[in-house]
Design a protein around this motif. Structure first.
Motif, PDB file in Angstrom:
ATOM      1  N   SER A 298      42.019   0.123 -68.536  1.00  9.62           N
ATOM      2  CA  SER A 298      40.565   0.252 -68.326  1.00  9.62           C
ATOM      3  C   SER A 298      39.857   0.185 -69.669  1.00  9.62           C
ATOM      4  O   SER A 298      39.093   1.074 -70.026  1.00  9.62           O
ATOM      5  CB  SER A 298      40.245   1.564 -67.604  1.00  9.62           C
TER       6      SER A 298
ATOM      7  N   GLU B 160      36.891  -0.079 -65.144  1.00 10.09           N
ATOM      8  CA  GLU B 160      37.631   1.149 -64.863  1.00 10.09           C
ATOM      9  C   GLU B 160      38.166   1.200 -63.441  1.00 10.09           C
ATOM     10  O   GLU B 160      38.749   2.204 -63.025  1.00 10.09           O
ATOM     11  CB  GLU B 160      36.714   2.365 -65.095  1.00 10.09           C
TER      12      GLU B 160
ATOM     13  N   ASP C  86      37.508   5.347 -68.793  1.00 10.41           N
ATOM     14  CA  ASP C  86      37.664   4.221 -69.713  1.00 10.41           C
ATOM     15  C   ASP C  86      38.439   4.627 -70.954  1.00 10.41           C
ATOM     16  O   ASP C  86      38.526   5.804 -71.308  1.00 10.41           O
ATOM     17  CB  ASP C  86      36.307   3.630 -70.102  1.00 10.41           C
TER      18      ASP C  86
END
Length: 432
Positions: A48, A55, A105
């Protein structure tokens, strides 16, 4: 899939299984090292990167794990392929309990890795992979703790918020704050990597961009133009002066506000006087500071300096700026009830690393302000030594200990839903 190169290390703590274990002991005995490592590995493998990816895959893995333990999961699309996740488990609307916060993320893997950064790898006590420290290990520890608590104490309310875009522009938390009701939780734990030090405060942060517009000319007659890059020098000098002023007047707990000029770009070639130049800067904020006012003061100082140096003659140079991101800080009294509860939970997991202040910023300030709750940052992993670096790794012992501490914090927070008076934990945030 996770590759193992050595046997599983011994656990950090084993709760005695006597004939009459307490409920907390039963909860801790449910927390499996294997479970937390497996979930952390699945999250690491679900790449991600931000920027450069989405993500979605990580949130899918997280959603699957949360639904498997009975959580009510809500996804909200912040942007295509970028969903925020909010999961509730146990409790009632009248007893919202503990709030955990994380982000899905990770920064781009970059070069320098000894192995594929998205193939998690266990070597002794260490789990390697991008995001293992920042902060998929923390997320895995939270979910493992929630599962153990819910199995023994289903009345205990727990919420996990996992946002997108924390590593860049904070789009996820801004989207959450814009939509979320101002529900009162007992407290908030941000599961960012702190090496299991209880972080009770951090400065806020703002990203500022300044564009300098000059006038182009041939390099053989530079006086016919006005160099935007030399104009950028005026900005740099003004920032240096302000850095010195800020260092002389630090906050008694959080330290001094700081500047960092992160990028500078401009010009078209060596034979052309540059007509444009752009700077991007980070400014760490103290209580009461407003990014827009900071930017206005900087631009005023720079324009005056440019005028004095005659760069502004004929109106051929201009300085404009804007705030691209701002993140509030927070401060929780380290001697107040919630940090005390947290440090005692860690001590029972044989972790005693004290309290501290973070030099980084995080999204906890948004939660502290919006929900009016005491907030700490606490998670497995070394922020300075491992996060955002090649061969990022996290201690499996610390993953296990974090999950146990999170479980104890959730249980004990539920018994004291008004841990601290509202309004005592937040640094001022001023919206642009």
């Amino acid at each position: 899939m996770i590759t193992h190169t050595s046997s599983d290390p011994s656990p950090t703590r084993t709760v005695a299984r006597d004939q009459h274990p307490t409920r907390e002991e039963r909860i801790l005995n449910r927390i499996s090292r294997t479970d937390v490592v497996d979930l952390a590995s699945r999250l690491v493998a679900a790449a991600s990167e931000n920027p450069g990816g989405t993500e979605h895959a990580t949130v899918q893995e997280l959603e699957k794990a949360l639904r498997a333990i009975g959580a009510e999961v809500h996804l909200t699309q912040v942007a295509p392929g970028r969903p925020n996740l909010v999961a509730h488990l146990g409790g009632t609307p009248d007893a919202p309990g503990i709030l955990f916060l994380g982000h899905s993320d990770v920064v781009p893997a970059g070069p320098g890795w000894d192995h594929d950064p998205f193939v998690p790898r266990q070597e002794g006590d260490l789990l390697y992979g991008r995001g293992s420290t920042d902060m998929k290990g923390g997320l895995a520890a939270v979910v493992t703790a929630m599962a153990a608590v819910h199995a023994e104490a289903p009345e205990t309310a727990m919420t996990l918020i996992c946002t997108v875009d924390e590593e860049a522009d904070a789009l996820g938390i801004e989207h959450y704050i814009a939509q979320a009701p101002q529900r009162r939780y007992a407290a908030c734990v941000v599961a960012e990597p702190t090496d299991l030090v209880t972080i009770v405060g951090c400065r806020g942060a703002a990203n500022l961009e300044i564009t300098i517009t000059g006038a182009s000319a041939h390099a053989g007659r530079p006086a016919d133009g006005t160099s935007a890059i030399l104009g950028a020098g005026e900005v740099i000098k003004a920032v240096e002066r302000d850095c010195a002023s800020l260092a002389s007047d630090p906050h008694p707990v959080l330290g001094a506000a700081t500047w960092n000029i992160g990028t500078i770009s401009g010009g078209h070639g060596t034979s052309i006087v540059p007509d444009t130049c752009n700077l991007a800067m980070d400014r760490r904020l103290l209580p009461g500071e407003e990014p827009e006012r900071i930017l206005d003061r900087l631009l005023t100082a720079v324009r005056a300096s440019a005028q004095d140096s005659q760069r502004a003659e004929s109106g051929r140079i201009d300085f404009e700026g804007h705030v691209t991101m701002q993140m509030p800080g927070f401060l929780t009294d380290p001697d107040s009830a919630f940090p005390t509860l947290v440090t005692r939970a860690l001590q029972e997991m044989e972790i005693d690393r004290g309290t501290g202040i973070w030099t980084a910023s995080c999204e906890g300030g948004f939660i502290s302000e919006h929900h009016g709750v005491p907030t700490v940052v606490l998670g497995p992993g070394d922020l300075n030594g491992q996060a955002h670096q090649p061969n990022e790794n996290v201690s499996i012992n610390d993953l296990h200990a974090a999950a146990g501490a999170y479980a104890l914090i959730a249980m004990r927070s539920a018994c004291a839903p008004r841990i601290d008076p509202p309004g005592t934990t937040t640094l001022q945030r001023n919206r642009r």
